[in-house]
Design a protein around this motif. Structure first.
Motif, short mmCIF file in Angstrom:
data_model
loop_
_atom_site.label_atom_id
_atom_site.label_comp_id
_atom_site.label_asym_id
_atom_site.label_seq_id
_atom_site.Cartn_x
_atom_site.Cartn_y
_atom_site.Cartn_z
N ARG A 130 0.80 -1.19 0.06
CA ARG A 130 0.18 -0.10 -0.24
C ARG A 130 0.95 1.37 0.05
NH1 ARG A 130 -3.34 2.90 -1.98
NH2 ARG A 130 -4.78 4.41 -0.77
N MET A 131 1.92 1.20 0.68
CA MET A 131 2.98 2.61 0.71
C MET A 131 3.46 2.58 -0.53
SD MET A 131 6.25 3.46 0.48
CE MET A 131 7.31 2.00 0.86
N LEU A 132 3.72 1.49 -1.38
CA LEU A 132 4.23 1.76 -2.85
C LEU A 132 3.06 2.46 -3.62
CD1 LEU A 132 6.33 -1.44 -3.13
CD2 LEU A 132 7.15 0.72 -2.90
N ASP A 133 1.81 1.86 -3.54
CA ASP A 133 0.74 2.55 -4.19
C ASP A 133 0.75 3.98 -4.00
OD1 ASP A 133 -0.02 -0.24 -4.72
OD2 ASP A 133 -1.62 -0.25 -3.23
N LYS A 134 0.98 4.43 -2.80
CA LYS A 134 0.76 5.85 -2.58
C LYS A 134 2.18 6.57 -3.07
CE LYS A 134 -1.85 5.21 1.93
NZ LYS A 134 -1.67 5.35 3.30
N ALA A 135 3.07 5.93 -3.22
CA ALA A 135 4.19 6.48 -3.69
C ALA A 135 4.30 6.75 -5.18
CB ALA A 135 5.64 5.88 -3.37
N GLY A 136 3.40 6.17 -5.97
CA GLY A 136 3.21 6.10 -7.34
C GLY A 136 3.61 4.91 -8.01
N PHE A 137 3.94 3.85 -7.30
CA PHE A 137 4.24 2.48 -8.23
C PHE A 137 3.11 1.90 -8.31
CE2 PHE A 137 8.05 3.54 -6.02
CZ PHE A 137 9.06 2.48 -6.51
N VAL A 138 3.01 0.81 -9.43
CA VAL A 138 2.05 -0.06 -9.72
C VAL A 138 2.23 -1.49 -9.61
CG1 VAL A 138 0.42 -0.61 -11.76
CG2 VAL A 138 1.24 1.72 -11.53
N ARG A 139 1.55 -2.01 -8.93
CA ARG A 139 1.43 -3.59 -8.63
C ARG A 139 1.45 -4.39 -9.88
NH1 ARG A 139 -1.99 -4.90 -3.10
NH2 ARG A 139 -1.69 -2.75 -2.09
N GLY A 140 2.29 -5.41 -10.35
CA GLY A 140 2.34 -6.21 -11.24
C GLY A 140 2.40 -7.64 -10.98
#
Length: 234
Positions: free
Chosen positions: A197-207
């Motif tokens: 979720r932190m990475l989502d907030k930082a602009g990353f996209v789950r793959g």
């Protein structure tokens, strides 16, 4: 469809639109050009990209030194970190110095950074060109990317939205260090929803999910998360 940004500053909301060819970060800085301070991400996962200029919480990153190893031992031993880093072994002073000393000394492709809040060391980031780690590059869906791992080691700062800001500060520095790279990559354990979720907030996209070899000889199922540098950072 236009992408909107909102920069929060002392209770105000400064709204803007991302121009064609402009990154989200550049749009946030332009929207907040009258404000002193760097807009940092609050949540970039939705249709509206939320940033904040926090005048009371200054997040910085510096190169790790051997003088930081006692902090690293403590952070690696904290329960909330140990849960996801246990495959690296027991974080004794000797094992941590053996593992991280060459990285600090510049003898490894991996580099180490200390995250600070208002001058206080609270965690760390390590980064590397994935292609320079052949075993990982074979299984990684983004072998040409720059990879990163991270931890907020100080329990007092866990759950306060700091992780996305630390990763953003790292990414802004990485833009200059890896000017030829267009993708940053992180791969948290598939059960580590807080990190995802932190990475989502930082602009990353789950793959894609994939199995990653671990230091203790086991494998772990991780989720590949990518940040598109031109879109998010510029």
């Amino acid at each position: 469809m236009s992408v909107h940004v909102v920069v929060h500053d002392r209770g105000r909301e400064l709204s803007g639109v991302v121009h064609e060819g402009e990154s989200w970060g550049a749009a946030a800085r332009r929207t907040a050009r009258s404000v002193v301070g760097e807009p940092l991400p609050v949540d970039l996962s939705g249709e509206v990209k939320h940033f904040v200029v926090d005048h009371d919480c200054m997040v910085t990153l510096r190169a790790m030194t051997r003088g930081d190893l006692p902090d690293l031992v403590r952070w690696r031993g904290a329960e909330h970190v140990r849960r996801w880093w246990h495959a690296e072994g027991d974080p004794t002073p000797e094992s941590v110095a053996e593992q991280y000393g060459p990285r600090i000394d510049g003898m490894s492709p991996t580099r180490m950074w200390v995250a600070e809040v208002n001058g206080r060391s609270v965690g760390f980031v390590q980064d590397y060109r994935i292609a320079e780690h052949p075993d990982f590059a074979l299984v990684c869906p983004e072998p040409d990317a720059v990879g990163l791992d991270y931890a907020i080691g100080d329990p007092a700062w866990v759950g306060r939205g700091l992780g996305a800001r630390v990763v953003w500060v790292w990414a802004r520095r990485a833009e200059r260090r890896f000017a030829d790279v267009t993708t940053y990559f992180a791969a948290p354990d598939h059960r580590n929803e807080a990190s995802l979720r932190m990475l989502d907030k930082a602009g990353f996209v789950r793959g894609v999910w994939f199995d990653e070899p671990r230091a203790d000889g086991t494998t772990g199922t991780v989720v590949g998360c990518t940040l598109d540098v031109p879109t998010v950072l510029g």
